[in-house]
Design a protein around this motif. Structure first.
Motif, mmCIF file in Angstrom:
data_model
loop_
_atom_site.group_PDB
_atom_site.id
_atom_site.type_symbol
_atom_site.label_atom_id
_atom_site.label_comp_id
_atom_site.label_asym_id
_atom_site.label_seq_id
_atom_site.Cartn_x
_atom_site.Cartn_y
_atom_site.Cartn_z
ATOM 1 N N GLN A 282 -5.287 -22.962 -16.368
ATOM 2 C CA GLN A 282 -4.121 -22.350 -15.747
ATOM 3 C C GLN A 282 -3.145 -23.400 -15.235
ATOM 4 O O GLN A 282 -2.358 -23.148 -14.325
ATOM 5 N N ARG A 283 -3.217 -24.598 -15.802
ATOM 6 C CA ARG A 283 -2.283 -25.708 -15.577
ATOM 7 C C ARG A 283 -2.337 -26.249 -14.138
ATOM 8 O O ARG A 283 -1.666 -25.758 -13.238
ATOM 9 N N HIS A 284 -3.150 -27.289 -13.934
ATOM 10 C CA HIS A 284 -3.161 -28.102 -12.717
ATOM 11 C C HIS A 284 -3.384 -27.266 -11.461
ATOM 12 O O HIS A 284 -2.649 -27.388 -10.475
ATOM 13 N N VAL A 285 -4.391 -26.424 -11.495
ATOM 14 C CA VAL A 285 -4.674 -25.580 -10.333
ATOM 15 C C VAL A 285 -5.119 -26.439 -9.152
ATOM 16 O O VAL A 285 -4.639 -26.261 -8.025
ATOM 17 N N GLU B 183 -6.367 -19.132 -4.317
ATOM 18 C CA GLU B 183 -5.058 -18.567 -4.040
ATOM 19 C C GLU B 183 -4.029 -18.974 -5.088
ATOM 20 O O GLU B 183 -3.025 -18.292 -5.283
ATOM 21 N N ILE B 184 -4.252 -20.084 -5.780
ATOM 22 C CA ILE B 184 -3.327 -20.541 -6.818
ATOM 23 C C ILE B 184 -3.600 -19.834 -8.140
ATOM 24 O O ILE B 184 -2.673 -19.555 -8.909
ATOM 25 N N PHE C 11 -6.156 -23.950 -25.577
ATOM 26 C CA PHE C 11 -6.957 -23.432 -24.469
ATOM 27 C C PHE C 11 -6.197 -23.525 -23.140
ATOM 28 O O PHE C 11 -6.744 -23.966 -22.123
ATOM 29 N N VAL C 12 -4.943 -23.107 -23.142
ATOM 30 C CA VAL C 12 -4.113 -23.259 -21.951
ATOM 31 C C VAL C 12 -3.174 -22.069 -21.841
ATOM 32 O O VAL C 12 -2.864 -21.392 -22.831
ATOM 33 N N ILE C 13 -2.708 -21.794 -20.618
ATOM 34 C CA ILE C 13 -1.749 -20.726 -20.395
ATOM 35 C C ILE C 13 -0.400 -21.133 -20.980
ATOM 36 O O ILE C 13 -0.041 -22.316 -21.012
ATOM 37 N N GLY C 14 0.356 -20.155 -21.479
ATOM 38 C CA GLY C 14 1.636 -20.438 -22.114
ATOM 39 C C GLY C 14 2.744 -20.710 -21.117
ATOM 40 O O GLY C 14 2.589 -20.556 -19.904
ATOM 41 N N ARG D 33 -11.268 -14.445 -11.321
ATOM 42 C CA ARG D 33 -9.934 -14.941 -11.686
ATOM 43 C C ARG D 33 -9.984 -15.972 -12.809
ATOM 44 O O ARG D 33 -9.048 -16.749 -12.984
ATOM 45 N N ALA D 34 -11.067 -16.011 -13.547
ATOM 46 C CA ALA D 34 -11.208 -16.954 -14.654
ATOM 47 C C ALA D 34 -11.075 -16.209 -15.971
ATOM 48 O O ALA D 34 -11.540 -15.074 -16.115
ATOM 49 N N PHE D 35 -10.440 -16.869 -16.933
ATOM 50 C CA PHE D 35 -10.294 -16.342 -18.291
ATOM 51 C C PHE D 35 -11.027 -17.314 -19.207
ATOM 52 O O PHE D 35 -10.610 -18.474 -19.352
#
Length: 906
Positions: free
Chosen positions: A355-358, A371-372, A411-414, A337-339
């Motif tokens: 993936q912002r504050h997992v 799970e997040i 380097f972050v999800i949009g 689950r890592a990009f």
């Protein structure tokens, strides 16, 4: 030799479940970790890689380090390295070695049979013979070794059966037996307090034991977190004990209050392998089986730990990869689950996209971080053209009806989540980004295709085929999407074999055709408009999207095709299969030109835009493997020189340290050496790119200083002559120095043998000149000037100027045409031959031009006065003119093209 040869593997931090070895050298701390068959050394200051060890025949089972030496156990042998050089190999063990322990002047090694060997080591070259041997018995399988402080020459050995033994290494006698706790001992460490040790067991219990009186002081239990696999005491005054379990959780225990102090949840995604508190520092280092090492610091008021720094890779095999950033980076999506973004140039730049504050969201919701996180990526596409403006990567995930965008600039999800507006919710299976970087198109399992704007995340239309009963684009799953280079057309492929071409702007169907088979994968090349499809029959079919006709058909794979890609120039098609083969197809020749087989099946392939590196991922392998394109770096231009096309080569996977040769490379290399033994070295340079030149790769200042040496000397000349220091003793003559110290002159300029200092200087200069002439003459006789060129490159500008001036004829005005041959004229003639040869081969072009200018400046008058040299100078002029005319013509052509394009309005 094939087109692609093993280069190296990236993405591996620590593997194999081997505990790391930590040591302090001066003010810096270094950690040695195992990466399969090699080892890496990191500087703990920033976890930067400082040393990569060589490849061993088998996987490393244990590690130990002492200063510059590293001890690595593999199989039944132990290799001793000084940095990366093998010093000696210990080979007395008959079974596999599973433990190494550095004990003062000795290295202790234990195997699974219960034999313990003692090897002497005092900083010099170690002996290959052991100092002693201890047999622990058939019913005692060692699992850990520990030395209790102040116990001279004694170690405690834990066992798989549960008991522990105290041994005297000097006398090789057993001192005491500890009964244990009816559970296998997994780890044992010494505490800062005397006589106290901590023992971790397989049942999840931790025992703090007094070995002097054989009494248990306290015990802790965390059965829910699995086995206790690692322990470490804090040594900066805080009574804390850290324990790691097979669940990946690190527990911190308070020894004074005898209770749990804190828990580092989700510390690792795998079993903890090793823990270590830095000496007198609140820093804990941990490693686990999830391919990561982490450093934790206890610096808050509550005494909890926070992540200080870490290095990690994929903890599960990656399933799809793509080159990014002009071939310097690789985007990789794994089953963990890592990009991730891997750097091909510098491993320190590799990182996981946020993936912002997992961790914060998982802690708030009281769930696991896994799970997040988003589900594993099954397909993604990227575009670099608008990377600085908005999100430029879109991903599709397993069993997810939404697509996510990423901004690689940060380097972050949009912030946008793309959801198709179809009547029924359907899983997204395919995606692509337009050539302009403004739009992304998504395809679903139900046959729906929709276009979105990447900047705003708003839908910009759907592609619907009116001839179908349902309002959708395909009657089945959309397996692939592609957009042409001008945003004129969109190509889509359905699972049932229907290929459709749509008008990109109006979303209307332009044309369609059916392959006749179930399509599983596609690839599209924007430059030439070729469209490759993979069917269930393991056949590659190429179509021309303009004429809508089949142009090529390739057969050869014997199992399911996993991935395919085009080369940047569109000449090659590369495919991988579950049969373990990687095949290269030449589209213009319509045949296979190379094929290789590896031990582990390939799951994904990607070729760099520069066509110099090929990246692959494999089944059950957590790294990304790189292969170098030999066709770019070899003078041979015929593809038949690499492989027969039908023959499949067996090759080994690239390694993390150095490339291993394929099984067929040695005989091929020997045949090449025999073929080239009769070829002169400089002839090989004729196979370089036609009409091009080769530069010397020297710093610009080195060859530029040769042309401006007189200006530099004038500029560096002192304004005033040096003055004698006033404070010098009146009875001793002295000379000034740059440091300000007083340097006294010798009482006489005469040496003991009667020769003056000036005579000695002339003698040294004559020796240098003779070496220069001898090397030039020997290279001229062999017609190979590579050694002479390397010698010239190693000289400083002033030294090279002195070498050329040593050949100058001082009495040229008195004797213009002497019948006796002058040695200086012979050396000048050899230098002219050297310049003619180098200019003809177009080697070291800018360096040779600078040396030639300096040479003519010094010896130009001598050449004018001697007719024997003028013929060679005329030949040199002809060669120089021809070479420069070709280069100048290319310069002018490029200049005209740039000027034309810069003045054009599009």
């Amino acid at each position: 030799m094939g087109i692609f040869e093993p280069f190296r593997a990236i993405g591996y931090i620590t593997t194999g479940g081997v505990p790391f070895s930590l040591q302090r050298l001066g003010t810096e701390t270094f950690v040695t970790v195992s990466v399969g068959k090699a080892f890496h050394v990191y500087n703990c200051a920033k976890l930067t890689l400082v040393l990569a060890g060589p490849q061993l025949p088998k996987k490393i089972r244990a590690l130990a380090s002492f200063k510059e030496y590293t001890f690595a156990a593999y199989g039944s042998d132990i290799a001793v390295f000084k940095r990366t050089d093998l010093v000696v190999t210990f080979t007395k063990h008959e079974e596999k070695v599973n433990m190494l322990y550095l004990f003062g002047e000795y290295i202790l090694s234990a195997d699974i049979k219960g034999d313990l060997f003692i090897w002497a080591f005092r900083g010099a070259k170690p002996s290959s013979e052991p100092v002693g041997n201890i047999s622990l018995g058939d019913k005692f399988t060692p699992t850990c070794i520990m030395h209790p402080d102040t116990y001279l020459n004694k170690v405690i050995i834990g066992s798989e059966e549960g008991p522990l033994q105290l041994w005297n290494i000097s006398t090789k006698k057993k001192v005491y037996d500890f009964k244990g706790w009816d559970s296998s001992v997994r780890c044992c460490v010494s505490s800062p307090a005397l006589d106290m040790v901590a023992v971790g067991c397989a049942d999840g219990s931790i025992h703090v034991h007094n070995i002097r009186y054989d009494e248990e002081l306290m015990s802790f239990n965390h059965e829910i977190r699995g086995d206790v696999t690692a322990l470490s005491f804090r040594t900066d005054g805080q009574p804390l004990l850290a324990s790691g379990g097979s669940s990946g959780v690190i527990s911190i225990w308070n020894l004074e209050k005898r209770r749990l102090h804190s828990v580092i949840r989700e510390a690792h995604d795998g079993s903890i392998v090793s823990l270590h508190f830095f000496a007198n520092e609140p820093i804990l280092m941990s490693s686990a089986a999830d391919n990561s090492i982490k450093m934790w610091i206890f610096d808050n008021n509550e005494g909890d730990a926070r992540l200080l720094r870490f290095r990690s890779g994929h903890s599960a095999p990656p399933r799809c990869i793509r080159f990014y950033g002009n071939g310097k980076f690789i985007l990789s999506a794994g089953q963990d689950r890592a990009f991730r973004l891997f750097s091909v140039v510098q491993d320190q730049q590799s990182r996981e996209l946020s993936q912002r504050h997992v961790a914060k969201r998982a802690k708030k919701l009281r769930v696991k971080e896994e799970e997040i996180k988003l589900k594993p990526v099954i397909a993604f596409d990227c575009a670099e053209i608008r990377a600085r403006d908005w999100c430029n990567v879109v991903t599709c995930h397993t069993d997810t009806s939404k697509a996510y965008v990423w901004r690689l600039q940060n380097f972050v999800i949009g912030e946008h989540i793309l959801t198709p507006s179809s009547e029924t919710e359907s899983l997204i299976k395919a995606c692509t980004i337009s050539a302009c970087g403004n739009f992304t198109i998504l395809g679903t399992e139900g046959g729906w295709i929709e276009k979105f704007n990447l900047q705003s995340g708003i839908s910009r239309g759907s592609y619907i085929d009116g001839s179908l009963s349902l309002q959708c684009a395909h009657e089945g799953e959309v397996v692939g999407l592609a957009c042409d280079a001008t945003n004129g057309s969109l190509i889509s492929a359905g699972y049932r074999g229907d290929i459709k071409v749509w008008d990109f702007k109006s979303c209307k169907l332009k044309s369609k055709f059916n392959v006749g088979k179930s399509v599983t994968k596609i690839a599209y090349h924007r430059a030439n408009g070729l469209f490759a499809t993979v069917a269930d029959d393991m056949v590659l079919v190429l179509f021309d999207t303009v004429s809508m006709k089949m142009v090529r058909r390739f057969e050869g794979h014997t199992d399911r095709i996993t991935d395919l890609c085009f080369s940047e120039d569109g000449k090659w098609l590369i495919s991988s299969s579950m049969d373990g083969t990687l095949r290269i197809w030449d589209i213009s020749l319509a045949r296979q030109i190379d094929a290789m087989r590896v031990d582990v099946s390939i799951t994904s392939v990607s070729m760099s835009p520069n066509m110099d590196v090929l990246a692959t991922t494999h089944v059950d392998q957590n790294g990304v493997y790189l292969w170098v394109n030999q066709a770019l770096f070899s003078p041979l231009t015929n593809v038949d020189s690499y492989a027969s096309g039908k023959h499949v080569r067996n090759v080994l996977l690239p390694t993390v340290s150095s490339a291993e040769r394929s099984e067929e490379e040695e005989p091929i290399k020997k045949s090449q050496d025999s073929n080239q033994s009769n070829i002169k070295p400089f002839v090989i340079m004729d196979h370089q790119i036609p009409d091009m030149i080769t530069l010397s790769l020297l710093p610009r200042s080195q060859w530029q200083s040769l042309t401006n040496l007189d200006i530099i000397k004038v500029r560096n000349k002192p304004i005033e002559p040096p003055k004698k220091p006033e404070q010098a003793p009146f009875f001793l003559p002295s000379v000034p120095s740059l440091s300000g110290e007083i340097l006294f002159e010798p009482p006489s300029s005469k040496e003991t043998d009667g020769s003056t200092t000036e005579d000695i200087g002339h003698k040294k200069m004559a020796d240098l000149s003779s070496h220069f002439s001898r090397l030039l003459q020997s290279c001229g006789e062999l017609e190979s000037y590579s050694a002479f060129t390397d010698y010239l490159k190693g000289l400083s500008p002033s030294s090279l100027d002195m070498e050329l001036r040593m050949l100058q004829i001082i009495d040229d005005d008195e004797v213009e045409e002497s019948e006796e041959p002058r040695p200086e004229l012979h050396s000048i003639s050899l230098l002219l031959d050297y310049f003619i040869h180098e200019l003809s081969c177009r080697n070291n072009f800018e360096f040779v031009q600078a040396v030639l200018k300096l040479f003519l400046k010094i010896h130009g008058e001598t050449i004018r006065r001697h007719s024997t040299l003028q013929e060679k100078v005329r030949k040199l002029l002809d060669v120089q003119s021809k070479v420069w005319q070709k280069i100048d013509k290319m310069f002018q052509s490029s200049r005209c093209m740039v000027t034309f394009l810069s003045n054009s309005q599009f």
